[in-house]
Design a protein around this motif. Sequence first.
Motif, mmCIF file in Angstrom:
data_model
loop_
_atom_site.group_PDB
_atom_site.id
_atom_site.type_symbol
_atom_site.label_atom_id
_atom_site.label_comp_id
_atom_site.label_asym_id
_atom_site.label_seq_id
_atom_site.Cartn_x
_atom_site.Cartn_y
_atom_site.Cartn_z
ATOM 1 N N GLN A 1 -26.497 10.661 -11.482
ATOM 2 C CA GLN A 1 -27.795 10.951 -12.098
ATOM 3 C C GLN A 1 -28.932 10.966 -11.080
ATOM 4 O O GLN A 1 -29.963 11.600 -11.297
ATOM 5 N N SER A 2 -28.738 10.293 -9.951
ATOM 6 C CA SER A 2 -29.810 10.215 -8.958
ATOM 7 C C SER A 2 -29.838 11.404 -8.003
ATOM 8 O O SER A 2 -30.767 11.552 -7.215
ATOM 9 N N ASP A 3 -28.811 12.250 -8.051
ATOM 10 C CA ASP A 3 -28.733 13.416 -7.145
ATOM 11 C C ASP A 3 -29.145 14.671 -7.913
ATOM 12 O O ASP A 3 -28.377 15.165 -8.754
ATOM 13 N N PRO A 4 -30.345 15.219 -7.633
ATOM 14 C CA PRO A 4 -30.828 16.387 -8.412
ATOM 15 C C PRO A 4 -29.907 17.601 -8.293
ATOM 16 O O PRO A 4 -29.730 18.346 -9.250
ATOM 17 N N ASN A 5 -29.332 17.822 -7.099
ATOM 18 C CA ASN A 5 -28.473 19.002 -6.917
ATOM 19 C C ASN A 5 -27.237 18.923 -7.803
ATOM 20 O O ASN A 5 -26.859 19.888 -8.480
#
Length: 377
Positions: free
Chosen positions: A213-217
């Motif tokens: 969830q913390s990685d936008p890509n």
Amino acid sequence: AKERLVTSYINLGNSYEKEGNIDQALVFLRKADSLKITENIAFYKKVIYGKLSNYYKTTQNFEEALTYKNKYTAMQDSLNQVNQSIAINELQTKYETEKKEKENALLKNDIVEKKQTQNILIIVVIASIILGTGISILIAKNAKRKQLLAKQKEKIRIQKIEKELKEQELSSIDVLIEGQEKERQRLAENLHDNLGGTLAALKLNLQNLEQHQSDPNIVNKSINNSLNLINDAYQSVRTMAHEKSSGVVASQGLLPAIQNFTNNISSEKLKIEIDHFGLKNRLENSLEIKIFRIIQELITNIIKHANATEANISLTNHNSTLNIIVEDNGKGFKQNFSKSKGVGIATIEKRIENLGGSLEIDSHPERGSSIIINLPI
């Protein structure tokens, strides 16, 4: 399974030899020679050594050419000894077969004679019954007895008609039930093969989204893949409602459909690679659909059961045979798995059998799995 790979490597070597690419042909022949096979060793080694000798002779490496020529001769001698043993066994078998056929012929003659005698007795009995009935009719001049006989015949006729009508009614019910059952089975298979794979892939994407969830890509990619899969599920339901079976395969072709399917599934949790050779032209549409469903079900099984992080789909079209290899690095399963097949594997095996192809499973616990399929096209 390894014998299938040896055959595939030899065929690829032949293809490159015809194209004049001897170096690439040598690569595949060496791969074939390096595999440890357990069946028809002398035959495969003879073919491999003969081709390696010719290839090295072509490249003017005469030392290696002579070495493999000697190996080829040794394998040829071994095969000759095996063929002699087979010939002796065939003669022995032929002798025993002829002996058995003569015994069967004598037994058959006895049976025929007994049957002829039985037939004569039956004819005599039937003739006696007919003659007795005729005499009885001639004697029976009483009007009441004739009327009673007529009523009995009419009753029997009515009973026969009623019985035939009931049998027809039961037959119609059986046909209706059978049709309903086939429709239920078709719908169940369609839901399992089509929606099952799409929903399993959607679950994988959502799990990947939850874990990153913390990685936008990764979040954006997982959301896009999930939307695509939801759209595929909607289209599948819509297709089933309109009694269509072509879907994405009919509009795009086999290879683009597989690539689109794997693109929507591939994530940080599971990476899927596709290798293909010789698929320049499209196959017959219904065959492409069946092949796509088979590959879709195999990938679905990997998602559901294998806990794999990598998978590979290899498709090779060579000499009117399509070779499909689906591999993963998952947890694998025991070799006696075929004794308790699941719905997915049983369905795949039945489809391949109907297409005149073959299926091999090579898997061990904690060492991944390889599914090898050969289909005539």
